[in-house]
Design an enzyme around this catalytic site. Structure first.
Site, PDB file in Angstrom:
ATOM      1  NE  ARG A  77      -6.541  -7.834  62.751  1.00 53.04           N
ATOM      2  CZ  ARG A  77      -7.659  -7.988  62.045  1.00 53.04           C
ATOM      3  NH1 ARG A  77      -8.838  -7.914  62.652  1.00 53.04           N
ATOM      4  NH2 ARG A  77      -7.620  -8.230  60.765  1.00 53.04           N
ATOM      5  CG  HIS A 122      -6.199  -3.058  61.170  1.00 42.68           C
ATOM      6  ND1 HIS A 122      -6.966  -3.691  60.222  1.00 42.68           N
ATOM      7  CD2 HIS A 122      -5.253  -3.955  61.538  1.00 42.68           C
ATOM      8  CE1 HIS A 122      -6.514  -4.917  60.035  1.00 42.68           C
ATOM      9  NE2 HIS A 122      -5.477  -5.098  60.825  1.00 42.68           N
ATOM     10  CG  ASP A 123      -6.517   4.820  64.028  1.00 38.09           C
ATOM     11  OD1 ASP A 123      -7.175   5.305  63.080  1.00 38.09           O
ATOM     12  OD2 ASP A 123      -6.063   5.502  64.960  1.00 38.09           O
ATOM     13  N   GLY A 175      -2.150   7.371  59.408  1.00 36.45           N
ATOM     14  CA  GLY A 175      -1.678   7.751  60.732  1.00 36.45           C
ATOM     15  C   GLY A 175      -2.650   7.436  61.846  1.00 36.45           C
ATOM     16  CG  ASP A 198      -6.397   9.474  61.488  1.00 33.43           C
ATOM     17  OD1 ASP A 198      -6.742   8.289  61.688  1.00 33.43           O
ATOM     18  OD2 ASP A 198      -6.395   9.998  60.357  1.00 33.43           O
ATOM     19  CB  SER A 216      -9.505   7.580  60.275  1.00 33.93           C
ATOM     20  OG  SER A 216      -8.441   6.657  60.092  1.00 33.93           O
ATOM     21  CG  ASN A 230     -10.262  -2.447  58.589  1.00 36.84           C
ATOM     22  OD1 ASN A 230      -9.270  -2.984  59.086  1.00 36.84           O
ATOM     23  ND2 ASN A 230     -10.254  -1.191  58.166  1.00 36.84           N
ATOM     24  N   PRO A 232      -0.780  -5.039  55.693  1.00 32.60           N
ATOM     25  CG  PRO A 232       1.398  -5.391  56.427  1.00 32.60           C
ATOM     26  CD  PRO A 232       0.160  -4.623  56.753  1.00 32.60           C
ATOM     27  CG  HIS A 259      -0.535 -12.357  64.817  1.00 34.56           C
ATOM     28  ND1 HIS A 259      -0.317 -12.577  63.474  1.00 34.56           N
ATOM     29  CD2 HIS A 259      -1.351 -11.264  64.872  1.00 34.56           C
ATOM     30  CE1 HIS A 259      -0.973 -11.670  62.754  1.00 34.56           C
ATOM     31  NE2 HIS A 259      -1.591 -10.857  63.591  1.00 34.56           N
ATOM     32  CB  THR A 260       1.555 -14.051  71.600  1.00 37.69           C
ATOM     33  OG1 THR A 260       1.588 -15.039  72.632  1.00 37.69           O
ATOM     34  CG2 THR A 260       1.263 -12.698  72.227  1.00 37.69           C
ATOM     35  CG  ASP A 270       0.394 -18.722  71.151  1.00 38.51           C
ATOM     36  OD1 ASP A 270       0.707 -19.923  70.977  1.00 38.51           O
ATOM     37  OD2 ASP A 270       0.866 -18.022  72.062  1.00 38.51           O
TER      38      ASP A 270
END
Length: 322
Positions: free
Chosen positions: A63, A67-68, A73, A75, A77, A95, A165, A195-196, A242
């Site tokens: 994850r 999220h990065d 992009g 990177d 961050s 986050n 999202p 999400h398994t 799951d």
């Protein structure tokens, strides 16, 4: 005269090529083949140990990469702590109290620096850690492209802007958010299969288990037992994404959706009478199809706006710019 013009043009073209080369460099699977040939061994050893200690960590590291990449992009961050000059992404809505695994990335960076100091970026460490996490939980392999460099800053506002999202997303929002970073609807459905593995906090699924009608009644009751209705009560209680095989990377997630046992509202949107129903059903019946598409989508996600060449830097510490 003509020959001198040709020579001058050739020199100009050559100069422009070398000037533009580093900034437009492409990611490659063998980027560290000479500068750090043991990078996968170094990353993998730390990740496998962390996942063996806590299965959930595999999902957390995967994850982090997602999220990065979705915020300006891939990177690195997301790894940056706040500084006097910027507020980082760790406390942004998608986050805060949610993304985790930073200590494991610190351990990975330390291990890699011991093997080849100053060579491998934190952004690439995230990409390799995502692969090693999936492998540790029995999932598919893919060829990780490398050569990313690290950003020197992070953006709290970008992370908060809706590019990631939320768990309340509609199908159209999911499709649009992925398309905005160059990923197809098929990529979105395949990547949602992550999400398994992993778990979600009560705050992420409370509204679904108490308010939604497209949910299996027995499943909703079982989730309510650990997620009280009043906001502020049990907010951080966890439930597996799951319900069948929470610690194995497989295709059971899609079967859950067909049975209306998606934990998050955004999960169930993938099989709710819409355009992605058939793909969910395909992945549920054919795990190989899911694995192939997931692997390809992970490569494409890793291509989102990387810093390469002379852009960015190779951080010595993933939490702070050099």
């Amino acid at each position: 005269m003509a020959s001198s013009i040709l020579i001058s043009f050739a020199l100009l073209a050559s100069t422009l090529f070398f000037m533009s080369g580093p900034s437009s460099a492409q990611l490659t699977h063998n980027f560290y083949s000479k500068s750090c040939p043991k990078v996968f061994d170094a990353v993998g050893s730390v990740v496998r140990a962390a996942v063996a200690k806590e299965k959930r960590m595999g999902a957390s590291l995967l994850r982090l990469h997602f999220h990065d990449c979705f915020v300006n992009g891939c990177d690195g961050s997301i790894l940056l702590d706040d500084t006097s000059s910027f507020t980082g992404e760790k406390t942004a809505r998608p986050n805060v109290n949610s993304v985790r695994g930073f200590n494991v990335i610190d351990d990975v960076k330390k291990k890699v620096e011991g093997v080849c100091p100053g060579v491998v970026s934190c952004a690439d460490i995230l990409a390799i850690s995502a692969l090693e996490s999936v492998l540790a939980l029995g999932g598919p392999e893919w060829t990780v492209k490398l050569g990313r460099r690290d950003s020197k800053t992070a953006s709290f506002s970008a992370a908060n802007s809706g590019v990631i999202p939320p768990p309340t997303s509609t199908l159209s929002n999911l499709i649009n958010r992925f398309q905005a970073v160059g990923l197809s609807t098929r990529d979105m459905v395949a990547l949602s299969g992550a999400h398994t593995i992993g778990q979600a906090r009560c705050t992420s699924f409370r509204a679904r288990i108490y308010n939604d009608t497209n949910i299996d009644a027995a499943f909703a009751r079982s989730r309510r037992s650990n997620c009280p209705r009043p906001s502020g009560s049990g907010d951080n209680n966890l439930a597996p994404l799951d319900v069948k095989t929470p610690n194995s990377f497989d295709n059971a997630y899609y079967g859950n959706l067909i049975s209306q046992k998606g934990l998050l509202r955004s999960d169930q949107q993938l099989h709710n009478g819409g355009s992605t129903d058939s793909l969910v059903e395909q992945y549920s019946k054919n795990p190989r199809s899911f694995y192939v598409d997931f692997a390809a989508a992970m490569v494409r996600m890793g291509d989102i706006r990387p810093l390469t060449g002379r852009n960015g830097e190779i951080r010595k510490n993933c939490r702070v710019p050099n």
